[in-house]
Enzyme design. Structure first.
Site, PDB file in Angstrom:
ATOM      1  N   ARG A  15      46.443  45.547  48.917  1.00  0.00           N
ATOM      2  CA  ARG A  15      46.123  44.412  48.038  1.00  0.00           C
ATOM      3  C   ARG A  15      44.898  43.661  48.567  1.00  0.00           C
ATOM      4  O   ARG A  15      43.808  43.772  48.013  1.00  0.00           O
ATOM      5  CB  ARG A  15      47.362  43.484  47.912  1.00  0.00           C
ATOM      6  CG  ARG A  15      47.245  42.438  46.815  1.00  0.00           C
ATOM      7  CD  ARG A  15      46.437  41.218  47.180  1.00  0.00           C
ATOM      8  NE  ARG A  15      46.913  40.526  48.368  1.00  0.00           N
ATOM      9  CZ  ARG A  15      46.246  39.531  48.945  1.00  0.00           C
ATOM     10  NH1 ARG A  15      45.082  39.136  48.441  1.00  0.00           N
ATOM     11  NH2 ARG A  15      46.714  38.940  50.036  1.00  0.00           N
ATOM     12  N   ASP A  16      45.068  42.946  49.670  1.00  0.00           N
ATOM     13  CA  ASP A  16      43.943  42.157  50.196  1.00  0.00           C
ATOM     14  C   ASP A  16      42.782  43.093  50.524  1.00  0.00           C
ATOM     15  O   ASP A  16      41.606  42.753  50.312  1.00  0.00           O
ATOM     16  CB  ASP A  16      44.395  41.404  51.457  1.00  0.00           C
ATOM     17  CG  ASP A  16      43.615  40.134  51.697  1.00  0.00           C
ATOM     18  OD1 ASP A  16      42.498  40.014  51.176  1.00  0.00           O
ATOM     19  OD2 ASP A  16      44.118  39.250  52.421  1.00  0.00           O
ATOM     20  N   HIS A 206      47.975  35.001  58.821  1.00  0.00           N
ATOM     21  CA  HIS A 206      47.175  35.896  57.980  1.00  0.00           C
ATOM     22  C   HIS A 206      45.715  35.662  58.365  1.00  0.00           C
ATOM     23  O   HIS A 206      45.049  34.779  57.833  1.00  0.00           O
ATOM     24  CB  HIS A 206      47.457  35.512  56.520  1.00  0.00           C
ATOM     25  CG  HIS A 206      46.734  36.305  55.486  1.00  0.00           C
ATOM     26  ND1 HIS A 206      47.340  37.261  54.710  1.00  0.00           N
ATOM     27  CD2 HIS A 206      45.447  36.265  55.063  1.00  0.00           C
ATOM     28  CE1 HIS A 206      46.475  37.769  53.853  1.00  0.00           C
ATOM     29  NE2 HIS A 206      45.308  37.181  54.050  1.00  0.00           N
ATOM     30  N   HIS A 208      41.858  36.709  58.787  1.00  0.00           N
ATOM     31  CA  HIS A 208      40.717  37.575  58.488  1.00  0.00           C
ATOM     32  C   HIS A 208      39.830  37.614  59.735  1.00  0.00           C
ATOM     33  O   HIS A 208      39.813  36.667  60.529  1.00  0.00           O
ATOM     34  CB  HIS A 208      39.974  37.070  57.246  1.00  0.00           C
ATOM     35  CG  HIS A 208      40.712  37.417  55.979  1.00  0.00           C
ATOM     36  ND1 HIS A 208      40.404  38.508  55.213  1.00  0.00           N
ATOM     37  CD2 HIS A 208      41.780  36.822  55.382  1.00  0.00           C
ATOM     38  CE1 HIS A 208      41.242  38.574  54.179  1.00  0.00           C
ATOM     39  NE2 HIS A 208      42.090  37.559  54.260  1.00  0.00           N
ATOM     40  N   CYS A 239      38.379  38.432  50.322  1.00  0.00           N
ATOM     41  CA  CYS A 239      38.791  37.819  49.065  1.00  0.00           C
ATOM     42  C   CYS A 239      37.559  37.710  48.179  1.00  0.00           C
ATOM     43  O   CYS A 239      36.517  37.206  48.613  1.00  0.00           O
ATOM     44  CB  CYS A 239      39.382  36.431  49.323  1.00  0.00           C
ATOM     45  SG  CYS A 239      39.659  35.503  47.810  1.00  0.00           S
ATOM     46  N   ASN A 248      41.161  41.695  56.858  1.00  0.00           N
ATOM     47  CA  ASN A 248      42.190  41.144  57.748  1.00  0.00           C
ATOM     48  C   ASN A 248      42.107  41.851  59.098  1.00  0.00           C
ATOM     49  O   ASN A 248      41.540  42.936  59.208  1.00  0.00           O
ATOM     50  CB  ASN A 248      43.586  41.419  57.173  1.00  0.00           C
ATOM     51  CG  ASN A 248      43.819  40.700  55.875  1.00  0.00           C
ATOM     52  OD1 ASN A 248      43.360  41.143  54.838  1.00  0.00           O
ATOM     53  ND2 ASN A 248      44.496  39.578  55.934  1.00  0.00           N
TER      54      ASN A 248
HETATM   55  P1  HMG Z   1      42.585  31.297  33.829  1.00  0.00           P
HETATM   56  O1  HMG Z   1      41.394  31.906  33.184  1.00  0.00           O
HETATM   57  O2  HMG Z   1      42.565  29.832  34.105  1.00  0.00           O
HETATM   58  O3  HMG Z   1      43.935  31.676  33.060  1.00  0.00           O
HETATM   59  O4  HMG Z   1      42.842  32.059  35.191  1.00  0.00           O
HETATM   60  P2  HMG Z   1      44.442  31.453  31.604  1.00  0.00           P
HETATM   61  O5  HMG Z   1      45.897  31.187  31.712  1.00  0.00           O
HETATM   62  O6  HMG Z   1      43.570  30.447  30.879  1.00  0.00           O
HETATM   63  O7  HMG Z   1      44.229  32.894  30.931  1.00  0.00           O
HETATM   64  C1  HMG Z   1      42.949  33.405  30.659  1.00  0.00           C
HETATM   65  C2  HMG Z   1      43.064  34.890  30.339  1.00  0.00           C
HETATM   66  O8  HMG Z   1      43.585  35.604  31.461  1.00  0.00           O
HETATM   67  C3  HMG Z   1      44.012  35.184  29.175  1.00  0.00           C
HETATM   68  O9  HMG Z   1      43.521  36.367  28.543  1.00  0.00           O
HETATM   69  C4  HMG Z   1      45.297  35.541  29.865  1.00  0.00           C
HETATM   70  O10 HMG Z   1      46.123  36.382  29.104  1.00  0.00           O
HETATM   71  C5  HMG Z   1      44.803  36.276  31.100  1.00  0.00           C
HETATM   72  P3  HMG Z   1      42.647  36.275  27.194  1.00  0.00           P
HETATM   73  O11 HMG Z   1      43.523  35.501  26.236  1.00  0.00           O
HETATM   74  O12 HMG Z   1      41.386  35.520  27.566  1.00  0.00           O
HETATM   75  O13 HMG Z   1      42.415  37.693  26.850  1.00  0.00           O
HETATM   76  N1  HMG Z   1      45.756  36.179  32.223  1.00  0.00           N
HETATM   77  C6  HMG Z   1      46.344  37.229  32.794  1.00  0.00           C
HETATM   78  N2  HMG Z   1      46.259  38.549  32.574  1.00  0.00           N
HETATM   79  C7  HMG Z   1      47.033  39.356  33.356  1.00  0.00           C
HETATM   80  N3  HMG Z   1      47.856  38.886  34.332  1.00  0.00           N
HETATM   81  C8  HMG Z   1      47.956  37.574  34.569  1.00  0.00           C
HETATM   82  C9  HMG Z   1      47.180  36.681  33.786  1.00  0.00           C
HETATM   83  N4  HMG Z   1      47.065  35.346  33.769  1.00  0.00           N
HETATM   84  C10 HMG Z   1      46.189  35.044  32.799  1.00  0.00           C
HETATM   85  N5  HMG Z   1      48.759  37.135  35.553  1.00  0.00           N
HETATM   86  C11 HMG Z   1      44.300  32.898  36.895  1.00  0.00           C
HETATM   87  C12 HMG Z   1      43.894  31.708  36.057  1.00  0.00           C
HETATM   88  C13 HMG Z   1      45.199  32.419  38.009  1.00  0.00           C
HETATM   89  C14 HMG Z   1      45.021  33.910  36.014  1.00  0.00           C
HETATM   90  C15 HMG Z   1      42.990  33.540  37.466  1.00  0.00           C
HETATM   91  O14 HMG Z   1      42.252  32.565  38.092  1.00  0.00           O
HETATM   92  C16 HMG Z   1      43.267  34.651  38.434  1.00  0.00           C
HETATM   93  O15 HMG Z   1      43.771  35.700  38.054  1.00  0.00           O
HETATM   94  N6  HMG Z   1      42.935  34.458  39.763  1.00  0.00           N
HETATM   95  C17 HMG Z   1      43.251  35.416  40.761  1.00  0.00           C
HETATM   96  C18 HMG Z   1      42.225  35.391  41.844  1.00  0.00           C
HETATM   97  C19 HMG Z   1      42.619  36.362  42.923  1.00  0.00           C
HETATM   98  O16 HMG Z   1      43.362  37.316  42.697  1.00  0.00           O
HETATM   99  N7  HMG Z   1      42.116  36.120  44.155  1.00  0.00           N
HETATM  100  C20 HMG Z   1      42.400  36.981  45.264  1.00  0.00           C
HETATM  101  C21 HMG Z   1      43.806  36.858  45.766  1.00  0.00           C
HETATM  102  S1  HMG Z   1      44.071  35.419  46.776  1.00  0.00           S
HETATM  103  C22 HMG Z   1      43.536  35.908  48.348  1.00  0.00           C
HETATM  104  O17 HMG Z   1      42.980  36.965  48.525  1.00  0.00           O
HETATM  105  C23 HMG Z   1      43.869  35.012  49.511  1.00  0.00           C
HETATM  106  C24 HMG Z   1      45.046  35.545  50.364  1.00  0.00           C
HETATM  107  O18 HMG Z   1      44.781  36.863  50.855  1.00  0.00           O
HETATM  108  C25 HMG Z   1      45.300  34.606  51.559  1.00  0.00           C
HETATM  109  C26 HMG Z   1      44.018  34.291  52.360  1.00  0.00           C
HETATM  110  O19 HMG Z   1      43.381  35.229  52.867  1.00  0.00           O
HETATM  111  O20 HMG Z   1      43.700  33.108  52.428  1.00  0.00           O
HETATM  112  C27 HMG Z   1      46.341  35.597  49.545  1.00  0.00           C
HETATM  113 MG    MG Z   2      43.630  37.300  52.614  1.00  0.00          MG
END
Ligand code: HMG
Ligand code: MG
Length: 298
Positions: A15-16, A206, A208, A239, A248
């Site tokens: 995933r990450d 966690h 990086h 990310c 990581n």
């Molecule tokens: P948004 O645009 O504000 O969401 O995004 P929305 O609710 O307004 O929806 C917009 C569109 O997205 C709609 O589609 C929804 O259906 C769709 P449209 O009508 O435009 O065709 N949608 C989805 N589709 C599939 N699955 C879903 C979903 N939700 C909405 N779950 C949202 C808000 C949170 C969805 C967006 O910002 C997002 O997906 N962000 C994810 C970012 C991400 O994955 N970042 C990396 C992971 S975090 C990380 O790596 C850190 C970590 O490792 C820890 C660390 O290292 O610190 C965990």
């Molecule tokens: Mg991470």
């Protein structure tokens, strides 16, 4: 110096690691996860049910989770930012889910398009739906040391949001040094702050490795009694919303360090190392793990 007798490793490479890689075939992801399961890892984050517009690299998570071989005793999880993601994850038969918040307002906006407060409100129905189905919820907290947009984050701020995530119902809080700038003393101050409210057993680290400090930070956290470690095979990752952040800490390096310290991991280092070589070969590079490079490809 004392250390935990054993650690739980949460393998986040699929995933990450792969969320930052533009071109990885679904089959390569499946092979990676199967290889990780075979190496003795018991907690594997297999994908992410986020918006495919935001992170297209994870758009095949449903297919991946449906196609992997489920090894007995291995728990497979995924990120779920909202109810929509949760429902997809359940349909893909995840064993547990993870919600993800940030200790930095700007990172929260950039990563999940809402404030910290809004994110916690959004997670509430996800946690209660999960609880109704008996699905455990892990909580991630990003930017526990520095934010790529705001700079230093105060340990007290990390403590406050970690406590909120814990009171939402997360069984474990994974503290993310998202940009990998942390050093041992700052890590200690942050962990001590969080530990005021959350038991050490419920804290995961966690780290990086962008600035090369992850293993030093991990060693320090282990000496403080932390026993849950997130790591990524071959040091894959980053990310998409933390520009420049590298992967990581490599799982191979973690396993080698733990074994040398007499800490049980349950992981077969030789087999894990070959899994790291296979996925990095697919990505046309070598593992970002000194241990993997030292062992070599067999
Ligand atoms: P948004 O645009 O504000 O969401 O995004 P929305 O609710 O307004 O929806 C917009 C569109 O997205 C709609 O589609 C929804 O259906 C769709 P449209 O009508 O435009 O065709 N949608 C989805 N589709 C599939 N699955 C879903 C979903 N939700 C909405 N779950 C949202 C808000 C949170 C969805 C967006 O910002 C997002 O997906 N962000 C994810 C970012 C991400 O994955 N970042 C990396 C992971 S975090 C990380 O790596 C850190 C970590 O490792 C820890 C660390 O290292 O610190 C965990
Ligand atoms: Mg991470």
């Amino acid at each position: 110096m004392s250390f935990p007798e054993k650690v739980k490793i949460v393998e986040v490479g699929a995933r990450d690691g792969l969320q930052n890689e533009p071109q990885v075939s679904t089959q390569a992801k499946i092979d990676l996860i199967n290889g990780l399961s075979q190496s003795g890892l018991k907690h594997i984050e297999a994908g992410s049910f986020v918006s495919p517009k935001w992170v297209p690299q994870m758009a095949d998570s449903h297919q991946v989770l449906r196609s992997i071989t489920r090894f007995p005793g291995v728990a497979y999880s995924a990120l779920t930012p909202n109810l929509q993601g949760f429902l997809h994850a359940i349909d893909a038969n995840v064993d547990y889910i993870a919600i993800f918040a940030s200790a930095s307002e700007t990172f929260s906006q950039k990563n999940i398009n809402c404030t910290i407060e809004q994110s916690l409100e959004r997670f509430e129905p996800v946690v209660s739906a999960a609880q109704k189905k008996g699905i455990p919820v892990r909580g991630y907290l990003s930017c526990v040391i520095d934010c790529p947009y705001e700079g230093k984050i105060a340990p007290q701020q990390v403590r406050n949001i970690a406590k909120l995530l814990s009171s939402l119902g997360c069984y474990e809080i994974s503290l993310g040094d998202t940009v990998g700038t942390g050093t041992p003393v700052r890590i200690q101050q942050m962990l001590e702050a969080v530990n005021h409210d959350i038991a050490l057993e419920q804290i995961a680290v966690h780290f990086h490795n962008t600035w090369g400090q992850a293993l030093a930070n991990l060693f320090h956290a282990l000496s403080m009694g932390v026993s849950v470690i997130d790591s990524s095979v071959a040091g894959l990752g980053g990310c998409p919303y933390a520009p420049g952040a590298s992967g990581n800490v490599a799982t191979e390096d973690v396993v080698y360090l733990c074994h040398e310290l007499g800490i049980e991991t349950g992981v077969d280092l030789t087999s894990l190392t070959q899994v790291g070589w296979s996925i990095t070969q697919h990505l046309n590079r070598t593992p970002s793990s000194n241990v993997a490079l030292a062992i070599g490809k067999q």
